[in-house]
Design a protein around this motif. Structure first.
Motif, short mmCIF file in Angstrom:
data_model
loop_
_atom_site.label_atom_id
_atom_site.label_comp_id
_atom_site.label_asym_id
_atom_site.label_seq_id
_atom_site.Cartn_x
_atom_site.Cartn_y
_atom_site.Cartn_z
N LEU A 182 -0.48 10.75 -0.44
CA LEU A 182 -0.03 9.49 -0.29
C LEU A 182 -1.02 8.41 -0.91
O LEU A 182 -0.40 7.45 -1.83
CB LEU A 182 0.35 9.23 1.15
CG LEU A 182 0.96 7.83 1.64
CD1 LEU A 182 2.17 7.55 0.59
CD2 LEU A 182 1.06 7.66 3.04
N PRO A 238 1.56 1.75 -8.41
CA PRO A 238 1.42 0.21 -8.72
C PRO A 238 0.36 -0.33 -9.91
O PRO A 238 1.09 -0.90 -10.67
CB PRO A 238 0.85 -0.17 -7.21
CG PRO A 238 1.29 0.86 -6.36
CD PRO A 238 1.07 2.02 -6.86
N SER A 246 7.22 -0.61 -6.69
CA SER A 246 6.67 0.65 -6.91
C SER A 246 6.40 1.74 -6.02
O SER A 246 6.39 2.89 -6.00
CB SER A 246 5.55 0.67 -7.93
OG SER A 246 4.45 0.01 -7.28
N ILE A 247 6.16 0.88 -4.61
CA ILE A 247 5.81 1.81 -3.56
C ILE A 247 7.19 2.54 -2.94
O ILE A 247 7.23 3.50 -2.72
CB ILE A 247 4.98 1.05 -2.48
CG1 ILE A 247 3.68 1.01 -2.88
CG2 ILE A 247 5.26 1.90 -0.98
CD1 ILE A 247 2.93 -0.05 -1.91
N THR A 293 6.40 5.84 -5.10
CA THR A 293 5.54 6.57 -4.30
C THR A 293 6.60 7.36 -3.17
O THR A 293 6.22 8.52 -3.05
CB THR A 293 4.56 5.59 -3.67
OG1 THR A 293 4.01 4.70 -4.76
CG2 THR A 293 3.74 6.37 -3.01
N LEU A 294 7.26 6.67 -2.54
CA LEU A 294 8.05 7.23 -1.35
C LEU A 294 8.90 8.49 -1.87
O LEU A 294 9.08 9.37 -1.28
CB LEU A 294 8.69 6.04 -0.65
CG LEU A 294 7.70 5.37 0.16
CD1 LEU A 294 8.44 4.25 1.02
CD2 LEU A 294 6.58 6.17 0.97
N THR A 313 -7.98 4.96 -8.52
CA THR A 313 -7.15 5.79 -7.73
C THR A 313 -8.05 6.86 -7.17
O THR A 313 -7.63 6.95 -5.81
CB THR A 313 -6.12 6.66 -8.62
OG1 THR A 313 -5.62 5.86 -9.44
CG2 THR A 313 -5.30 7.68 -8.11
N ALA A 327 -0.09 5.91 -3.79
CA ALA A 327 0.11 4.29 -3.48
C ALA A 327 -0.81 3.33 -4.25
O ALA A 327 -0.55 2.25 -4.31
CB ALA A 327 0.20 4.21 -1.86
N LEU A 346 3.94 -4.20 -6.41
CA LEU A 346 3.51 -3.31 -5.19
C LEU A 346 4.74 -2.82 -4.68
O LEU A 346 4.73 -1.77 -4.27
CB LEU A 346 2.63 -4.24 -4.43
CG LEU A 346 1.18 -4.47 -4.83
CD1 LEU A 346 0.43 -5.28 -4.05
CD2 LEU A 346 0.41 -3.13 -5.23
N TRP A 347 5.57 -3.69 -4.29
CA TRP A 347 6.64 -3.35 -3.33
C TRP A 347 7.73 -2.36 -3.97
O TRP A 347 7.78 -1.47 -3.51
CB TRP A 347 7.48 -4.60 -2.71
CG TRP A 347 8.75 -4.27 -2.30
CD1 TRP A 347 9.83 -4.77 -2.56
CD2 TRP A 347 8.75 -3.98 -0.85
NE1 TRP A 347 10.90 -4.44 -1.63
CE2 TRP A 347 10.10 -3.73 -0.59
CE3 TRP A 347 7.95 -3.50 0.15
CZ2 TRP A 347 10.49 -3.38 0.73
CZ3 TRP A 347 8.32 -3.09 1.32
CH2 TRP A 347 9.53 -3.08 1.56
#
Lengths: 469, 280, 76
Positions: free
Chosen positions: A136, A144, A295-296, A300-301, A80, A140, A292-293
């Motif tokens: 961010l 994930p 969790s973003i 994240t968003l 990270t 990001a 990835l998809w």
């Protein structure tokens, strides 16, 4: 007449043995078992996959279990921090350096009054851009990675390994999981406490989640560790000692989590431990792209959106306190003077406390706010416009500014590290706590308790250091 | 509290779900032409589907596969806490789907169980899909039986059959369906396996005028059996529209506070209109 | 004997649950009822809790919960 029905039920119940409820349930479960036995063919089944068993043997081993846990979490944090550096720099150049300049030009071109440009571009825009650039990329990466561990089925094993510590502290075993989520983002950690059924234990987990250093606070710790703590040893050891200082704060956080849980569960949140139920799911190969998809999008968003919503008004406030003058000085100067004595007692200073006041929306902007305030208040000649977050150069430059202009010492840095751990949660987290508990009282406790602890610990450290000269 | 989630896509698109979405790899092939995503616009659905199941059975994966939403699904028990709702359209008919919290039972031992129970009892969904884990069926069947005691409009999604295969476990789907008296569909929602059959079963149960009666579980204790029968008659007399009088009688004998309250204020009888959104 | 006394790696069959009400149901939710086969699979590195294999699932019980479950060890 509906009460007749209830009376009849009560009358019939009296005629039955008093464990009737248990009997009803048991007969249901017996039926289920019979049905399962006639429907399922386990002939080909190993009781558990050999792979799962072998993995569990390592991951819950007396020694290797903890080694694996350390390595995995260290790896997540390292990826990270290290992985975020380059994209953060890129975003920084794009949004903070160039974007800010472009906006200034644009506002100048349409002839906007100076205060409009200041409030919107130097205040709102710059703070928001800062938060995005700093937050961010690590989120990001962190979310994930964390989600992959979660999907794989590793996290329940962590709860299994650490359960006893939390049991001793009167907390729920799953609190270790919410604590772990907190290392990414306390708001996410507080939401995750929903996995704990009992309200009492859930409140303990909510209140102590703040003692997990979140993404927004890592940069402050790392910076302080690098430019102050690492600097007191020979350069060869600097990196090691700096990292050690950061880890020490994290461990202190775990200690505080357990201690506060223990204290709460023996005082205001006394009560029965809830029936503990944890299942260790089979390991499942994680589906990397989907993870990835989701969790973003999902984590994240969402978190980023909340942070931006909070950062924008904070940027306006920071600019205003730097530019609105009362009498002969700016509001910021008055506040710093007023907070100075408390800051001194805590081994900090007025600037730091003011930064924590205005940066309550997001911990990410603490350091830039501190540097900005130090520059504008300490030495107006240093070239900083009031209320504008400077584009920071390298770490050493920040250190020079803080020491020469701000009068910082090693004590200031160490206490700032402690205060980074022990202070009120950011406003996003406070809002989430209220949302989850629906209680003003517990939200207040969760907000003020860490602050009080921070005051006591910092003041004690400062007192001891000063007494020793 | 309903969670308004972003819902991509619009009504009756006669094309497979867009590639690159959650269902790029779904085996929805021909039936996919009948499936489309819907938002929560109340005018656009004519059936309500409730999704029940134990924690960690892939319930949310089934939900996502049907609605095209992307709730995160972790590999541990009890993550879905906020109740999610979504919509989809199948065969030109709109369905609203409510994802209930994952519970082991409906015996009112926790807030989650209360929410799930209230939706099933008072919301009267047109179809209740119970998602069960094929690798540990005996742990999942108590919930199926409890749902079956409340309603006959049930589809059992026997999920994670891929994992069961990997573990060498086979489930006799036809036997299970016969015993439960409702459709049982083998699925592997993570790969989209079995979803066309699941949709067909949902459609069939939603549109049937003659659903199976709620399951009568016989209690081998004559005393208890007599008490249940007596009370069930009185419940039927008081609430004639109620299909599951025996189950209600059992709950009353146990002194379930939620059901007692519903008797007291008469809401137990107001089951005519689906009020799924209001519960919980 | 009670389940907490079952040595790691051993198997047993549940004979009775010495607990009432909600906690009893929670154990039954986890698949523990008279007649269930259990296998003491592994113990947490800190000594408690223990994970038992019950009806195909790995269920974690703290010692005081396991103490409420009476079992008959399977002859080895």
């Amino acid at each position: 007449m509906s009460t007749d029905l209830l009376e009849e039920a009560a009358r019939l119940r009296r005629g039955l043995p008093d464990d009737v409820g248990d009997r009803i349930v048991e007969s249901l479960y017996t039926d289920a078992t019979r049905l399962a036995e006639t429907s399922v063919d386990r002939d080909g089944a190993a009781s558990r996959l050999t792979v799962d068993r072998a993995l569990d043997r390592v991951l819950t081993h007396r020694v290797w279990g903890f080694v694996a846990m350390g390595v995995l979490f260290f790896a997540v944090f390292w990826f990270t921090i290290a992985g975020a550096a380059v994209p953060s720099d890129l975003l920084y150049v794009l949004l903070v350096e160039n974007g800010h300049a472009w906006l200034l030009d644009g506002f100048a071109a349409v002839g906007a009054p100076w205060w409009v440009t200041g409030l919107l571009v130097d205040g709102v825009y710059l703070a928001t851009a800062w938060v995005i650039a700093v937050m961010l990329p690590p989120m990001a990466i962190f979310f994930p990675l964390f989600t992959l561990l979660e999907d794989f089925g590793y996290l329940p094993r962590v709860a299994f390994n650490l359960d006893r510590l939390f049991a001793r502290a009167g907390a729920h075993g799953k609190q270790s999981l919410t604590m772990m989520m907190g290392y990414g983002c306390n708001a996410a950690g507080v939401t995750a406490t929903r996995i704990i059924d009992s309200r009492r234990e859930r409140l303990i987990a909510v209140i102590t989640n703040n003692f997990s250093i979140c993404n927004g606070r890592w940069p402050t710790l790392i910076l302080m560790g690098t430019i102050f703590v690492g600097a007191v040893v020979p350069p060869a050891l600097a990196g090691f000692v700096a990292a050690g200082a950061v880890v020490a704060v994290v461990i202190l956080g775990i200690g505080v989590t357990l201690a506060v849980s223990w204290a709460l569960s023996r005082t205001v949140l006394r009560g029965e431990s809830s029936v503990y139920s944890l299942e260790l799911p089979p390991y499942r190969p994680p589906r990397i792209l989907r993870t990835l998809w989701t969790s973003i999008i999902d984590r994240t968003l969402k978190v980023l959106r909340r942070a931006v919503v909070m950062a924008a008004p904070a940027g306006a406030v920071i600019w205003l306190v730097g530019n609105v003058h009362l009498g002969d000085a700016s509001v910021a100067a008055h506040l710093v003077t007023a907070l100075g004595p408390i800051g001194w007692v805590m081994g900090l200073n007025g600037v730091i406390l003011l930064a924590y006041l205005v940066a309550v929306p997001a911990n990410e902007i603490i350091i830039p706010t501190i540097v900005m305030l130090t520059l504008t208040l300490g030495a107006p000649a240093a070239g900083a416009a009031p209320g504008v977050m400077l584009e920071l150069g390298d770490d050493a430059q920040i250190g020079t500014v803080l020491v020469t202009t701000g009068g910082w010492t090693l004590l200031t840095a160490v206490n700032l590290m402690i205060f980074t751990l022990l202070h009120h949660p950011c406003s996003t987290t406070v809002l989430t706590i209220w949302h989850e508990t629906r209680s003003v009282r517990w939200t207040a406790v969760a907000t003020l308790l860490p602050l009080a602890l921070g005051f006591v610990v910092c003041a004690s450290v400062a007192g001891v250091v000063r007494a020793l000269g | 509290m309903a969670t308004p989630l972003p819902t991509p896509g619009v009504g009756r698109t006669p094309e497979p779900p867009d590639a690159g979405g959650a269902c790029a790899s779904c085996a929805l092939a021909p039936e996919a032409t009948r499936l489309a995503r819907l938002g929560l616009d109340p005018g656009r659905y004519s059936h309500v589907v409730a999704l029940a199941g134990n924690p960690n059975t892939g319930k949310s994966t089934v939900f996502n596969a049907l609605t095209g939403l992307r709730q995160h699904v972790g590999n541990w028990a009890g993550k879905t806490v906020a109740r999610a709702e979504g919509g989809f359209s199948y065969g030109g008919v709109g369905y609203r789907i409510v994802d209930l919290p994952g519970t082991y039972s409906l015996l009112s031992a926790s807030a989650d169980e209360d929410v799930a129970r209230d939706v099933l009892l008072f919301g009267r969904p047109d179809v209740t899909v119970v998602v069960v884990d094929a690798t540990r069926l005996e742990r999942n069947l108590p919930l199926v039986l409890q749902v079956r005691q409340i309603t006959g409009r049930v589809v059992v999604a026997l999920n994670l059959v891929d994992e069961a295969r990997r573990h060498g476990i086979t489930v006799d789907v036809r036997h299970l369906a016969r015993e439960l008296g409702v459709p049982v569909v083998a699925t592997a929602a993570r790969r989209g396996e079995g979803l066309p059959d699941l949709l067909a079963a949902i459609e069939q149960v939603a549109t049937t005028d003659d659903p199976p009666a709620p399951l009568r579980l016989v209690h081998h204790d004559p005393e208890l059996e007599r008490a249940v029968a007596t009370l069930a008659d009185q419940v039927a007399a008081r609430f004639p529209s109620l299909p599951n009088t025996r189950w209600v009688a059992l709950r009353l004998l146990e002194g379930d506070p939620g059901i007692e309250a519903a008797v007291r204020d008469g809401s137990l009888g107001d089951q005519a209109a689906p009020t799924v959104g209001a519960a919980g | 004997m009670t389940l907490d006394e079952l040595p790691r790696g051993d198997r047993a069959v549940v004979t009775a649950l010495d607990i009432r009400g909600g906690a009893r149901r929670r154990l039954m939710d986890l698949g523990l009822l008279p007649g269930s086969a259990v296998h003491a699979e592994m113990t947490s590195p800190l000594g408690d809790p223990t994970a038992y294999e019950i009806r195909g699932a790995l269920v974690v019980l703290r010692r005081e919960q396991a103490r409420a479950v009476h079992v008959e060890p399977e002859g080895r």
